[in-house]
Design an enzyme around this catalytic site. Structure first.
Site, short mmCIF file in Angstrom:
data_model
loop_
_atom_site.label_atom_id
_atom_site.label_comp_id
_atom_site.label_asym_id
_atom_site.label_seq_id
_atom_site.Cartn_x
_atom_site.Cartn_y
_atom_site.Cartn_z
N VAL A 291 -3.33 -1.25 0.78
CA VAL A 291 -3.29 -0.57 2.07
C VAL A 291 -2.90 0.91 1.86
CG1 VAL A 291 -2.11 -0.50 4.32
CG2 VAL A 291 -2.68 -2.70 3.27
N ASP B 140 -10.40 0.25 10.23
CA ASP B 140 -11.55 1.03 10.72
C ASP B 140 -12.54 0.10 11.43
OD1 ASP B 140 -10.63 3.49 9.30
OD2 ASP B 140 -10.94 2.17 7.58
N HIS C 189 -12.10 4.61 2.85
CA HIS C 189 -11.18 4.67 4.00
C HIS C 189 -10.71 6.11 4.12
CE1 HIS C 189 -8.04 3.97 6.87
NE2 HIS C 189 -7.15 4.45 6.03
N ARG D 98 0.46 9.59 4.82
CA ARG D 98 -0.14 10.89 5.16
C ARG D 98 0.58 11.46 6.37
NH1 ARG D 98 -5.86 11.57 7.63
NH2 ARG D 98 -5.66 9.34 7.81
N GLN E 69 1.91 -0.55 -10.77
CA GLN E 69 1.88 -1.87 -10.13
C GLN E 69 0.76 -2.74 -10.69
OE1 GLN E 69 2.26 -1.31 -5.87
NE2 GLN E 69 4.34 -0.58 -6.11
N GLY F 21 6.42 -1.60 -0.20
CA GLY F 21 6.73 -0.70 0.91
C GLY F 21 7.39 -1.49 2.02
N GLY G 19 9.19 -0.06 4.96
CA GLY G 19 8.45 0.94 5.73
C GLY G 19 7.94 0.42 7.06
N GLN G 20 7.21 1.29 7.76
CA GLN G 20 6.83 0.94 9.13
C GLN G 20 5.69 -0.07 9.22
OE1 GLN G 20 5.22 3.84 11.68
NE2 GLN G 20 4.01 4.89 10.13
N ILE G 21 4.72 -0.03 8.34
CA ILE G 21 3.66 -1.04 8.41
C ILE G 21 4.25 -2.41 8.10
CG2 ILE G 21 1.51 -1.89 7.35
CD1 ILE G 21 0.64 1.00 6.98
P1 NAD Z 1 6.26 4.34 5.38
O1 NAD Z 1 6.65 5.66 4.80
O2 NAD Z 1 6.87 3.92 6.67
O3 NAD Z 1 6.62 3.21 4.31
C1 NAD Z 1 6.21 3.31 2.99
C2 NAD Z 1 7.25 2.58 2.19
O4 NAD Z 1 6.77 2.53 0.84
C3 NAD Z 1 8.61 3.27 2.18
O5 NAD Z 1 9.62 2.32 2.52
C4 NAD Z 1 8.74 3.75 0.76
O6 NAD Z 1 10.07 3.77 0.29
C5 NAD Z 1 7.90 2.70 0.03
N1 NAD Z 1 7.49 3.09 -1.31
C6 NAD Z 1 7.23 4.33 -1.80
N2 NAD Z 1 6.96 4.25 -3.11
C7 NAD Z 1 7.04 2.94 -3.45
C8 NAD Z 1 6.86 2.24 -4.66
N3 NAD Z 1 6.58 2.87 -5.80
N4 NAD Z 1 7.02 0.90 -4.66
C9 NAD Z 1 7.34 0.25 -3.52
N5 NAD Z 1 7.55 0.86 -2.33
C10 NAD Z 1 7.38 2.20 -2.30
O7 NAD Z 1 4.67 4.29 5.40
P2 NAD Z 1 3.72 3.31 6.21
O8 NAD Z 1 3.45 3.90 7.53
O9 NAD Z 1 4.23 1.92 6.13
O10 NAD Z 1 2.36 3.48 5.38
C11 NAD Z 1 2.23 2.98 4.06
C12 NAD Z 1 0.90 3.40 3.46
O11 NAD Z 1 -0.18 2.84 4.18
C13 NAD Z 1 0.64 4.91 3.46
O12 NAD Z 1 0.03 5.25 2.24
C14 NAD Z 1 -0.34 5.09 4.59
O13 NAD Z 1 -1.10 6.28 4.44
C15 NAD Z 1 -1.17 3.86 4.40
N6 NAD Z 1 -2.00 3.45 5.53
C16 NAD Z 1 -3.23 2.89 5.24
C17 NAD Z 1 -4.06 2.48 6.25
C18 NAD Z 1 -5.41 1.85 5.95
O14 NAD Z 1 -6.14 1.59 6.90
N7 NAD Z 1 -5.80 1.60 4.70
C19 NAD Z 1 -3.65 2.62 7.58
C20 NAD Z 1 -2.40 3.16 7.86
C21 NAD Z 1 -1.57 3.58 6.82
#
Ligand code: NAD
Length: 365
Positions: free
Chosen positions: A163, A193, A221, A126, A146, A45, A48-50
């Protein structure tokens, strides 16, 4: 330092842009002979933003230490390769001494090859009003694939942090499909959390956040998680006190505190219209750092494979208080579980058993 272009599994695929971003820089070894050999670290990912916050932390030494160079493998899906190329450019522009190289790719087997640490962030996030269960079916397939790729090409001692949500169940599925890697090497992130809970308590007590320790996140979570302050302690007024005594408001700890932490993710989404990213990246860094470098005298919460401790269901990924040293986690033993806590531990455990079954059903298809 080598920066390869997105989607290239093969140097002959390098295009002009890639040549432009491939910078000739002295190797880390030549600039500092005391440095360790680079380890390969994958972030999925990665466009993405994280990941946007996480990559800097990993590449700057905040996770694996100031003397451990890293070679970053960045995995995202093919349509995101253009965006990822921009991320690669920015990493180059950070001029980070510990960044030994970057490999952006859409190929999981290339991304996971020989990695020592894996941040599995990539998933569908989400959105407002969406329940985590809605995400399960879409995301669990990603983690099956994966897991299979990790099994095939990663180091057998790789430490995997999931994550992407539903994180606990995704971690369970990932481990299931990577049978050659010990189950103990797969974990799910509940550190966000924990950090939220610690911060809430510190604010309530009017102390710096680092003065509070040993708050626990039990279970999933999700909104059934149980943030538990009953064993936490605080440095206050020149001494150390149990948090429940310092707060002296049992009702707050059983109600407002629990629900604020449980619903914090939804509150951030409601305000930002996007899920937590900065704090999630910080928590992912904290989790992996403590796993690699040790948690010291603090308990940390990690979603790990349950051995039935504290009467929880076995063989699900459940968040426990753990201590970490020498790259291994150990569940904190001997805590007293009140009737109030028992109910909460069972509720979140039940949800995880159901999620596991739903995920196994999805993976059969
Ligand atoms: P985001 O949409 O900004 O980025 C997600 C990225 O994952 C995107 O670039 C997307 O193209 C990529 N992606 C999708 N399918 C993929 C795959 N098969 N292989 C590789 N990359 C893939 O989302 P985000 O804000 O970065 O959040 C990512 C995840 O983290 C979400 O599932 C979110 O719910 C989760 N999250 C978890 C926690 C936690 O505490 N555990 C906290 C916040 C967010």
């Amino acid at each position: 330092m080598s920066f390869l272009c997105c989607g290239s599994s093969d140097s002959k695929d390098l295009d002009t842009t890639a040549v432009n971003v491939t910078r000739k820089v002295e190797t880390v070894k030549s600039t500092n002979v005391t440095m360790a050999a680079p380890i390969k670290v994958v972030v999925t990912g990665a466009a993405g933003q994280i990941a946007y916050s996480l990559l800097y932390q990993v590449a700057s030494g905040a996770v694996f230490g100031p003397e451990q160079p890293v070679y970053l493998h960045l995995l995202d899906i093919a349509p995101m390769m253009g965006v990822l190329e921009g991320v690669v450019m920015e990493l180059a522009d950070c001029a980070l001494p510990l960044l030994a190289g970057v490999l952006p790719t859409a190929n999981p087997e290339e991304a996971f090859k020989d990695v020592a640490a894996a941040f599995l962030v990539g998933a569908m996030p989400r959105r407002e009003g969406m329940e985590r269960k809605d995400l399960l079916s879409a995301n669990v397939r990603i983690f099956k694939e994966q897991g299979q790729a990790l099994d095939k090409v990663a180091r057998k001692d790789v430490k995997v942090l999931v994550v992407g949500n539903p994180a606990n169940t995704n971690a369970f599925i990932c481990a299931k499909y990577a049978p050659s890697i010990p189950k103990e090497n797969f974990s799910a992130m509940t550190r966000l959390d924990q950090n939220r809970a610690q911060s809430q308590l510190a604010t309530k007590l009017g102390v710096p956040v680092q003065n509070v320790k040993n708050v626990i996140i039990w279970g999933n979570h999700s909104s059934t998680q149980f943030p538990d302050a009953s064993n936490s302690v605080v440095k206050i007024g020149g001494g150390e006190k149990p948090v429940p005594a310092a707060i002296n408001d049992d009702n707050y700890l059983k109600t407002t505190f629990v629900s604020t932490v449980q619903k914090r993710g939804a509150a951030v989404i409601a305000a930002r219209k996007m899920s937590s990213a900065l704090s999630a990246a910080k928590a992912a860094s904290d989790h992996m750092r403590d796993w690699f470098l040790g948690s010291g005298d603090r308990w940390v919460s990690m979603g790990v494979i349950s051995d039935g401790s504290y009467g929880t269901p076995r063989d699900i990924v459940y968040s426990f208080p753990v201590t970490t040293s020498n790259g291994k986690w150990k569940i904190v033993e001997g805590l007293t579980i009140s009737d109030f806590a028992r109910e909460k531990l069972d509720l979140t455990g039940k949800e995880l058993v159901e999620e596991k079954q739903d995920a196994l059903d999805v993976c059969k298809d």
